[in-house]
Scaffold this active site. Structure first.
Site, PDB file in Angstrom:
ATOM      1  N   PRO A   2       0.806  -1.218   0.000  1.00 56.73           N
ATOM      2  CA  PRO A   2       0.000   0.000   0.000  1.00 56.73           C
ATOM      3  C   PRO A   2       0.841   1.271   0.000  1.00 56.73           C
ATOM      4  CG  PRO A   2      -0.281  -1.288   2.025  1.00 56.73           C
ATOM      5  CD  PRO A   2       0.943  -1.746   1.366  1.00 56.73           C
ATOM      6  N   GLU A   3       0.412   2.197  -0.795  1.00 57.40           N
ATOM      7  CA  GLU A   3       1.002   3.531  -0.823  1.00 57.40           C
ATOM      8  C   GLU A   3      -0.052   4.486  -0.259  1.00 57.40           C
ATOM      9  OE1 GLU A   3       2.888   4.336  -4.656  1.00 57.40           O
ATOM     10  OE2 GLU A   3       2.834   2.199  -5.120  1.00 57.40           O
ATOM     11  N   LYS A  59       2.454   6.867   4.906  1.00 56.68           N
ATOM     12  CA  LYS A  59       1.850   5.547   4.765  1.00 56.68           C
ATOM     13  C   LYS A  59       1.534   4.927   6.122  1.00 56.68           C
ATOM     14  CE  LYS A  59       4.691   4.855   0.631  1.00 56.68           C
ATOM     15  NZ  LYS A  59       5.824   4.083   0.077  1.00 56.68           N
ATOM     16  N   HIS A 109      -2.642 -16.342   7.774  1.00 61.35           N
ATOM     17  CA  HIS A 109      -1.916 -15.082   7.945  1.00 61.35           C
ATOM     18  C   HIS A 109      -2.542 -14.117   8.951  1.00 61.35           C
ATOM     19  CE1 HIS A 109      -0.249 -16.795   4.404  1.00 61.35           C
ATOM     20  NE2 HIS A 109      -1.232 -16.432   3.615  1.00 61.35           N
ATOM     21  N   ARG A 128       3.247 -11.588   4.585  1.00 55.04           N
ATOM     22  CA  ARG A 128       4.718 -11.567   4.632  1.00 55.04           C
ATOM     23  C   ARG A 128       5.308 -11.118   5.969  1.00 55.04           C
ATOM     24  NH1 ARG A 128       6.772  -9.013  -0.938  1.00 55.04           N
ATOM     25  NH2 ARG A 128       8.794  -9.538  -0.052  1.00 55.04           N
ATOM     26  N   ARG A 169      20.298  16.568  -4.147  1.00 46.57           N
ATOM     27  CA  ARG A 169      20.432  15.138  -4.428  1.00 46.57           C
ATOM     28  C   ARG A 169      20.963  14.879  -5.833  1.00 46.57           C
ATOM     29  NH1 ARG A 169      16.985  12.766  -0.271  1.00 46.57           N
ATOM     30  NH2 ARG A 169      17.582  10.773  -1.173  1.00 46.57           N
ATOM     31  N   ARG A 279      14.632  -2.057  -7.664  1.00 45.65           N
ATOM     32  CA  ARG A 279      13.180  -2.019  -7.863  1.00 45.65           C
ATOM     33  C   ARG A 279      12.859  -1.642  -9.300  1.00 45.65           C
ATOM     34  NH1 ARG A 279       9.981   0.601  -3.131  1.00 45.65           N
ATOM     35  NH2 ARG A 279       8.591  -1.029  -3.859  1.00 45.65           N
TER      36      ARG A 279
END
Length: 291
Positions: A2-3, A59, A109, A128, A169, A279
């Site tokens: 989820p974002e 999040k 789970h 997970r 950056r 990624r």
DNA sequence: CTTAACGCCTGAAGGC
DNA sequence: TGCCTTCAGGCGTTAA
């Protein structure tokens, strides 16, 4: 998984269901999610408490309790909260109308169950086991918030603010936007989508974006997130809202997971995939000017 | 300070 | 069918 839009969808569901409810007891089937407490301490912390609000920052899900303390949860990849209302009709016989599916307490789970005094329940599942739940007494939650950057919707986030941050950056813009200390809420899907919409090259060093690009990028980040929230998030395989419904934004994805498909914008080349920092980055080499 | 790789977990999917 | 590798909406830690 989820974002920001998926977490927002979950938080809205929780607001509608658990605010005002008092936790009678809690069953912890797996203590791994409890990052800063042990089972007995967690039970003492939550039992007898009433949820007064549920908020989101980045999040994170922020549960407020009636004594001023907080729970802060992160779903990571596969965490999910599922609300189960009081089961009516069990005494008088099975319900006939289609109600929400009931979740057996031995389902796969399942990690934690919150039992409310009115008989309803909140299940926490996580295949997970990356998800976390932390406890914060009184106002200590402020420290956690201070470690995450602002939401893209916050007022202090302006094109000039973003440009200033990016100037520091040298890394490619895509991984920089995944840095939650800079801006919080973006993940792999929405970063790819926003860069595509803004026609920015994901491999361009962040310090080389100009004012126009930063402005367009911020606008598209907000557009994509706003629309995804409206669509209750993106379900690729297993994201679900707290009533187990799928999101609908996956139908609107332009590049994420579209490797090999013709670009919907230019119609001339196929979508590419390349790894950045382990990624997958999905992009249109033509629209985004990638060599 | 920034950057990049690794580890944490489980399960699904694809190649051979 | 089975085995092996890769992949996954994330991020904290570590080492350079």
């Amino acid at each position: 998984m989820p974002e920001l839009p998926e977490v927002e969808t979950v938080v809205r569901g929780l607001k509608q269901t658990i605010i005002g409810k008092t936790v009678e007891s809690v069953k912890i089937l797996d203590e791994k999610p409890l990052i800063n407490s042990k089972v007995p301490e967690f039970s003492r912390f939550i039992e007898g408490r009433r949820f007064t609000d549920v908020l989101r920052f980045g999040k994170y899900i922020h549960f407020l309790l009636d004594n001023g303390s907080s729970l802060v949860a992160h779903l990571r990849m596969t965490g999910k909260y599922i609300y189960q209302d009081v089961l009516l009709g069990t005494e008088a016989g099975p319900r006939t109308e289609a109600g929400p599916p009931t979740l057996p307490e031995n389902s796969a789970h399942l990690r934690i169950i919150f039992y409310f005094t009115d008989g309803s329940k909140l299940f926490y599942k996580d295949m997970r086991r990356f998800g976390t739940i932390k406890i914060y007494r009184d106002g200590a939650v402020i420290e956690e918030k201070a470690r995450t950057g602002p939401d893209p919707f916050e007022k202090i986030v302006t094109p000039a603010w973003l440009l200033e941050k990016l100037k520091k950056r040298k890394q490619a813009i895509k991984p920089v936007l995944l840095d939650q200390k800079l801006l919080s809420g973006l993940g792999n899907i929405y970063v790819c989508e926003a860069l595509f919409k803004a026609q920015v090259n994901p491999f361009l060093p962040a310090d080389r974006l100009d004012e126009n690009m930063a402005e367009k990028l911020l606008a598209e980040i907000r557009n994509v997130l706003r629309l995804a929230i409206k669509k209750n998030g993106t379900t690729i395989s297993d994201f679900r809202s707290i009533d187990e419904k799928s999101g609908e934004f996956q139908a609107m994805l332009q590049v994420y997971g579209k490797e090999g498909e013709i670009c919907r914008k230019c119609g001339s080349v196929t979508i590419s995939r390349r790894k950045q920092e382990q990624r997958s980055t999905y992009y249109c080499s033509y629209c985004q000017g990638v060599d």
